[in-house]
Design a protein around this motif. Structure first.
Motif, PDB file in Angstrom:
ATOM      1  N   LEU A  42      13.092  -7.348   9.013  1.00 10.06           N
ATOM      2  CA  LEU A  42      11.956  -6.794   9.989  1.00 10.06           C
ATOM      3  C   LEU A  42      12.756  -5.896  11.429  1.00 10.06           C
ATOM      4  O   LEU A  42      12.368  -5.104  11.741  1.00 10.06           O
ATOM      5  N   LEU A  70      13.353  -2.434  10.203  1.00 13.95           N
ATOM      6  CA  LEU A  70      11.796  -1.738  10.231  1.00 13.95           C
ATOM      7  C   LEU A  70      11.440  -1.367  11.754  1.00 13.95           C
ATOM      8  O   LEU A  70      11.168  -0.299  11.703  1.00 13.95           O
ATOM      9  N   ALA A  77      17.373  -0.533  -0.325  1.00 15.28           N
ATOM     10  CA  ALA A  77      16.957  -0.576   1.079  1.00 15.28           C
ATOM     11  C   ALA A  77      18.383  -0.063   1.734  1.00 15.28           C
ATOM     12  O   ALA A  77      19.389  -0.218   1.279  1.00 15.28           O
ATOM     13  N   VAL A 103       2.158  -1.218  10.516  1.00 10.05           N
ATOM     14  CA  VAL A 103       3.369  -1.650   9.768  1.00 10.05           C
ATOM     15  C   VAL A 103       3.806  -3.038   9.827  1.00 10.05           C
ATOM     16  O   VAL A 103       4.170  -3.557   8.887  1.00 10.05           O
ATOM     17  N   THR A 104       3.512  -3.886  11.025  1.00  9.05           N
ATOM     18  CA  THR A 104       3.742  -5.265  11.261  1.00  9.05           C
ATOM     19  C   THR A 104       2.758  -5.782  10.250  1.00  9.05           C
ATOM     20  O   THR A 104       3.038  -6.758   9.251  1.00  9.05           O
ATOM     21  N   ALA A 151       1.386  -4.645   7.446  1.00 11.07           N
ATOM     22  CA  ALA A 151       2.047  -4.227   5.865  1.00 11.07           C
ATOM     23  C   ALA A 151       3.399  -5.205   5.719  1.00 11.07           C
ATOM     24  O   ALA A 151       3.368  -5.240   4.499  1.00 11.07           O
ATOM     25  N   TRP A 152       4.085  -5.399   6.504  1.00  8.86           N
ATOM     26  CA  TRP A 152       5.444  -6.162   6.498  1.00  8.86           C
ATOM     27  C   TRP A 152       4.815  -7.457   5.920  1.00  8.86           C
ATOM     28  O   TRP A 152       5.553  -8.227   4.999  1.00  8.86           O
ATOM     29  N   LEU A 153       4.021  -8.067   6.728  1.00  9.09           N
ATOM     30  CA  LEU A 153       3.581  -9.351   6.534  1.00  9.09           C
ATOM     31  C   LEU A 153       2.934  -9.671   4.905  1.00  9.09           C
ATOM     32  O   LEU A 153       3.096 -10.646   4.466  1.00  9.09           O
ATOM     33  N   TRP A 186       3.647  -7.511   2.589  1.00  8.93           N
ATOM     34  CA  TRP A 186       4.829  -7.181   1.588  1.00  8.93           C
ATOM     35  C   TRP A 186       5.490  -8.453   1.147  1.00  8.93           C
ATOM     36  O   TRP A 186       6.003  -8.416   0.377  1.00  8.93           O
ATOM     37  N   ARG A 187       5.810  -9.198   2.293  1.00  4.48           N
ATOM     38  CA  ARG A 187       6.598 -10.303   1.951  1.00  4.48           C
ATOM     39  C   ARG A 187       5.863 -11.260   1.082  1.00  4.48           C
ATOM     40  O   ARG A 187       6.758 -12.043   0.522  1.00  4.48           O
ATOM     41  N   ARG A 227       8.051  -8.302  -5.174  1.00  3.85           N
ATOM     42  CA  ARG A 227       8.609  -7.063  -4.943  1.00  3.85           C
ATOM     43  C   ARG A 227       8.962  -6.140  -6.091  1.00  3.85           C
ATOM     44  O   ARG A 227       8.649  -4.821  -6.092  1.00  3.85           O
ATOM     45  N   GLN A 236       6.405  -3.149  -5.446  1.00  2.00           N
ATOM     46  CA  GLN A 236       7.016  -2.076  -4.737  1.00  2.00           C
ATOM     47  C   GLN A 236       7.302  -1.038  -5.399  1.00  2.00           C
ATOM     48  O   GLN A 236       6.940   0.185  -4.608  1.00  2.00           O
TER      49      GLN A 236
END
Length: 144
Positions: A1, A4, A52, A107-108, A110-112, A114-115, A119, A123
């Motif tokens: 995070l 990001l 990454a 973005v936050t 989407a990150w939550l 995505w986790r 993946r 992904q």
């Protein structure tokens, strides 16, 4: 995070810098900026398919460059909205900070999400979808 957040901050810095430059220099919004914006979306998705970034800096510098391109596109549009306004700092601050705050929220979120996803499968699908969308946006801008 953390990495990001650095990338989002770098994008925002590039975005606001370019918007301010476009406003103060009176740069117009040429149609090919939309092509470049679509291509940066596609390139960003293409890069997301691989490993990454090994450091926050490796993720931040491309985000800053993309922010510059996107900011120049938005700066031309914001210029059209501020014709006749004497002081551009307030429209720039309101538009830029509001846009960047919304970006951080998305973005936050989407990150939550995505986790929680697998993946390896999702992904690659998401990266190819964004890559295709970026190319289609660039093609649409070229056609229009």
């Amino acid at each position: 995070l953390r990495d990001l957040v650095w990338a989002v901050a770098a994008f925002s810095l590039g975005h606001l810098t370019a918007m301010a430059t476009a406003l103060w220099l009176g740069l117009l919004d040429p149609p090919w900026w939309d092509v470049l914006i679509g291509l940066t979306v596609a390139l960003s998705a293409w890069r997301a398919r691989g490993a990454a970034p090994r450091s926050a800096w490796q993720g931040a510098w491309p985000a800053a460059a993309y922010g510059l391109v996107h900011g120049l596109g938005f700066g031309g549009g914001l210029q059209a909205l501020t014709v006749g306004v004497d002081h551009l700092i307030w429209p720039l601050a309101a538009f830029g900070l509001g846009l960047d705050l919304a970006q951080v929220l998305w973005v936050t979120l989407a990150w939550l999400v995505w986790r929680r996803l697998d993946r390896t499968r999702w992904q690659h699908r998401a990266a190819w979808t964004l890559f295709t969308a970026g190319l289609l946006a660039a093609a649409w801008a070229l056609a229009g």
